[in-house]
Every structure is written in C-alpha cells, then in structure tokens.
Design a protein around this motif. Sequence first.
Motif, PDB file in Angstrom:
ATOM      1  N   TYR A   1       6.945  17.616  -3.973  1.00 50.66           N
ATOM      2  CA  TYR A   1       6.765  16.163  -4.083  1.00 50.66           C
ATOM      3  C   TYR A   1       5.757  15.749  -5.150  1.00 50.66           C
ATOM      4  N   ARG A   2       5.002  16.717  -5.654  1.00 50.63           N
ATOM      5  CA  ARG A   2       3.920  16.364  -6.589  1.00 50.63           C
ATOM      6  C   ARG A   2       4.419  15.565  -7.796  1.00 50.63           C
ATOM      7  N   ASP A   3       5.523  16.008  -8.409  1.00 48.08           N
ATOM      8  CA  ASP A   3       6.017  15.325  -9.600  1.00 48.08           C
ATOM      9  C   ASP A   3       6.427  13.881  -9.316  1.00 48.08           C
ATOM     10  N   PHE A   4       6.955  13.657  -8.113  1.00 51.09           N
ATOM     11  CA  PHE A   4       7.346  12.287  -7.731  1.00 51.09           C
ATOM     12  C   PHE A   4       6.112  11.394  -7.595  1.00 51.09           C
ATOM     13  N   VAL A   5       5.042  11.975  -7.043  1.00 49.61           N
ATOM     14  CA  VAL A   5       3.795  11.216  -6.876  1.00 49.61           C
ATOM     15  C   VAL A   5       3.194  10.907  -8.249  1.00 49.61           C
ATOM     16  N   LEU A   6       3.195  11.893  -9.144  1.00 55.39           N
ATOM     17  CA  LEU A   6       2.671  11.686 -10.502  1.00 55.39           C
ATOM     18  C   LEU A   6       3.464  10.595 -11.224  1.00 55.39           C
ATOM     19  N   GLU A   7       4.779  10.623 -11.046  1.00 58.81           N
ATOM     20  CA  GLU A   7       5.661   9.629 -11.683  1.00 58.81           C
ATOM     21  C   GLU A   7       5.363   8.225 -11.138  1.00 58.81           C
ATOM     22  N   LEU A   8       5.212   8.149  -9.827  1.00 57.86           N
ATOM     23  CA  LEU A   8       4.891   6.861  -9.203  1.00 57.86           C
ATOM     24  C   LEU A   8       3.570   6.307  -9.736  1.00 57.86           C
ATOM     25  N   ASN A   9       2.539   7.157  -9.759  1.00 55.85           N
ATOM     26  CA  ASN A   9       1.214   6.702 -10.197  1.00 55.85           C
ATOM     27  C   ASN A   9       1.259   6.140 -11.615  1.00 55.85           C
ATOM     28  N   LYS A  10       2.025   6.794 -12.485  1.00 59.99           N
ATOM     29  CA  LYS A  10       2.190   6.308 -13.868  1.00 59.99           C
ATOM     30  C   LYS A  10       2.898   4.962 -13.883  1.00 59.99           C
ATOM     31  N   ALA A  11       3.964   4.870 -13.092  1.00 62.17           N
ATOM     32  CA  ALA A  11       4.769   3.641 -13.063  1.00 62.17           C
ATOM     33  C   ALA A  11       3.963   2.455 -12.533  1.00 62.17           C
ATOM     34  N   LEU A  12       3.167   2.693 -11.483  1.00 66.21           N
ATOM     35  CA  LEU A  12       2.369   1.600 -10.917  1.00 66.21           C
ATOM     36  C   LEU A  12       1.318   1.121 -11.918  1.00 66.21           C
TER      37      LEU A  12
ATOM     38  N   GLY B   1       0.842  -1.198   0.000  1.00 74.71           N
ATOM     39  CA  GLY B   1       0.000   0.000   0.000  1.00 74.71           C
ATOM     40  C   GLY B   1       0.873   1.242   0.000  1.00 74.71           C
ATOM     41  N   TYR B   2       0.670   2.107  -0.989  1.00 77.31           N
ATOM     42  CA  TYR B   2       1.395   3.382  -1.045  1.00 77.31           C
ATOM     43  C   TYR B   2       0.466   4.501  -0.608  1.00 77.31           C
ATOM     44  N   ASP B   3       0.887   5.248   0.400  1.00 76.77           N
ATOM     45  CA  ASP B   3       0.038   6.314   0.933  1.00 76.77           C
ATOM     46  C   ASP B   3       0.309   7.638   0.224  1.00 76.77           C
ATOM     47  N   ASN B   4      -0.652   8.534   0.289  1.00 79.85           N
ATOM     48  CA  ASN B   4      -0.554   9.904  -0.269  1.00 79.85           C
ATOM     49  C   ASN B   4      -0.461   9.948  -1.795  1.00 79.85           C
ATOM     50  N   THR B   5      -1.072   9.006  -2.482  1.00 82.66           N
ATOM     51  CA  THR B   5      -0.935   8.983  -3.946  1.00 82.66           C
ATOM     52  C   THR B   5      -1.853   9.986  -4.644  1.00 82.66           C
ATOM     53  N   LEU B   6      -2.700  10.682  -3.888  1.00 84.52           N
ATOM     54  CA  LEU B   6      -3.474  11.784  -4.486  1.00 84.52           C
ATOM     55  C   LEU B   6      -2.956  13.129  -3.970  1.00 84.52           C
ATOM     56  N   TRP B   7      -1.980  13.081  -3.079  1.00 83.64           N
ATOM     57  CA  TRP B   7      -1.170  14.221  -2.643  1.00 83.64           C
ATOM     58  C   TRP B   7      -1.933  15.541  -2.529  1.00 83.64           C
ATOM     59  N   ASN B   8      -2.820  15.606  -1.534  1.00 81.18           N
ATOM     60  CA  ASN B   8      -3.604  16.823  -1.281  1.00 81.18           C
ATOM     61  C   ASN B   8      -4.442  17.270  -2.475  1.00 81.18           C
ATOM     62  N   GLY B   9      -4.711  16.361  -3.379  1.00 81.72           N
ATOM     63  CA  GLY B   9      -5.467  16.726  -4.580  1.00 81.72           C
ATOM     64  C   GLY B   9      -4.607  17.446  -5.609  1.00 81.72           C
ATOM     65  N   SER B  10      -3.324  17.652  -5.293  1.00 87.16           N
ATOM     66  CA  SER B  10      -2.446  18.443  -6.171  1.00 87.16           C
ATOM     67  C   SER B  10      -2.140  17.736  -7.489  1.00 87.16           C
ATOM     68  N   VAL B  11      -2.416  16.426  -7.560  1.00 86.45           N
ATOM     69  CA  VAL B  11      -2.118  15.688  -8.792  1.00 86.45           C
ATOM     70  C   VAL B  11      -2.936  16.217  -9.981  1.00 86.45           C
TER      71      VAL B  11
END
Length: 238
Positions: free
Chosen positions: A203-214, A178-188
């Motif tokens: 951190y937003r770009d890292f979260v966006l990159e992760l979501n794509k990769a997953l 389980g990866y937490d904070n994948t919607l990152w305050n709605g900033s995605v």
Amino acid sequence: MAENRHQEVGHKSLLQSDALYQYILETSVYPREPEAMKELRELTAKHPWNIMTTSADEGQFLNMLLKLINAKNTMEIGVYTGYSLLATALAIPDDGKILAMDINRDNYELGLPVIEKAGVAHKIDFKEGPALPVLDQMIEDGKYHGTFDFIFVDADKDNYINYHKRLIELVKVGGVIGYDNTLWNGSVVAPPDAPLRKYVRYYRDFVLELNKALAADSRIEICMLPVGDGITLCRRVS
C-alpha cells in the motif's frame, strides 16, 4: 511494560520514543476517555485484526475537531469495530448523522452494543459493502453535493484517490475530509530495500501517490499530522 501495552493497542506510534507516546496516553488521553470508548477499545484489542483500529489519541483528536467545526452531517468510510465512529457519534449533536460504510458488518456489530449503550446508535446509518458505488449514486442524485461537514476515511488505501475525487464534491466548502494512515507506519520515508511487511509495502505507493495529489489539489488546504499513523486534514476551499 510500556512497550507491550503500546503494541497491544495495535499501533506503533510515529513518535520516536514509546515512553513519550505512553506519557501522552496516560496523562491526557486515558484519564479523559469516555467510558464507552474505553470499553470499545479494550474489546477491539482482543480482535485478531486490532492493528486496524483507530488509536486512542486519534479518537480524542477527532472528537475535539468535530466539536470545533460544529460538524453535524458526517461520513465515515472504513468502520471496523467503530472506535472512531463512536468518537464521532459522541461529538456531534443529538440530531447529527453519520453515514458509515464498511465491507464487513460483523466487525461493526462487534462494537455496536457498546455504541447502543452509549445512546448514540440512532445517529448512525450503516451501509455494508464497497463505498464507491454509494458515493457515485449520491453524486448522480445531485442533492448531496456540498452537504457533508466532515468525512473520515480509514479504508482501502489503494482507493483513497478514487474516494477523494468523489468526496471533494460531497463535502461542503469549509468542510473537512480526514485521510487516515497517510504516514503509513513511517514507510513513506523507508529506503527501497527496507524490510517492510508485505501489506505495508503493497500500500505504500498508493499512500505516496495520495500525499502528492493532496498537496497539489488547489481546492483544499491541507494539514498533515503525526497523530496515530498520520492523518491528513483537507479543508475544502473551493
């Protein structure tokens, strides 16, 4: 009043209405929240970094999920004061184990008395320091491959991809990360010029990159849930 209480927990819910989130908390979460978790949540709310805590609805969700998958051997990266750790420790059997890692032992020790009082501290193996060297060592050892039933990650977002590369080896086939904070305050979904707090923007770009990769990783099935600040569940299929 509901608005203030909501912010106290340190979380902006992703639900459009604060009143609706409050309804969920007051109707189904708080009445069933174990006493120890309530105590730890209230203790954490007084901490200056309380925005880092897992929300009560997410704690309830994790607790049930672990029981549904009969998790026994688990890992948590990013502990803070231990709210999700306690949710896990209460859910797994008495001989279950949690390898818990965080760079800050002081925060963990803030919540530890509550965890000890709940009688579940013996399930926790806490390691202070960065998680990546520990994961690399486990992979090198060879005996940890496919041994974890459940892994929860709520740590430095810029390393989520690096964690995933290793955790996919350590979680069993049929197990869950389980990866937490994948919607990152709605900033995605925020427009490029949106006024975001500095750490949210960073951190937003890292979260966006992760979501794509997953989403592109054929070794897992995924489900992204708007619980807490967004949690993506990854079930390893190969």
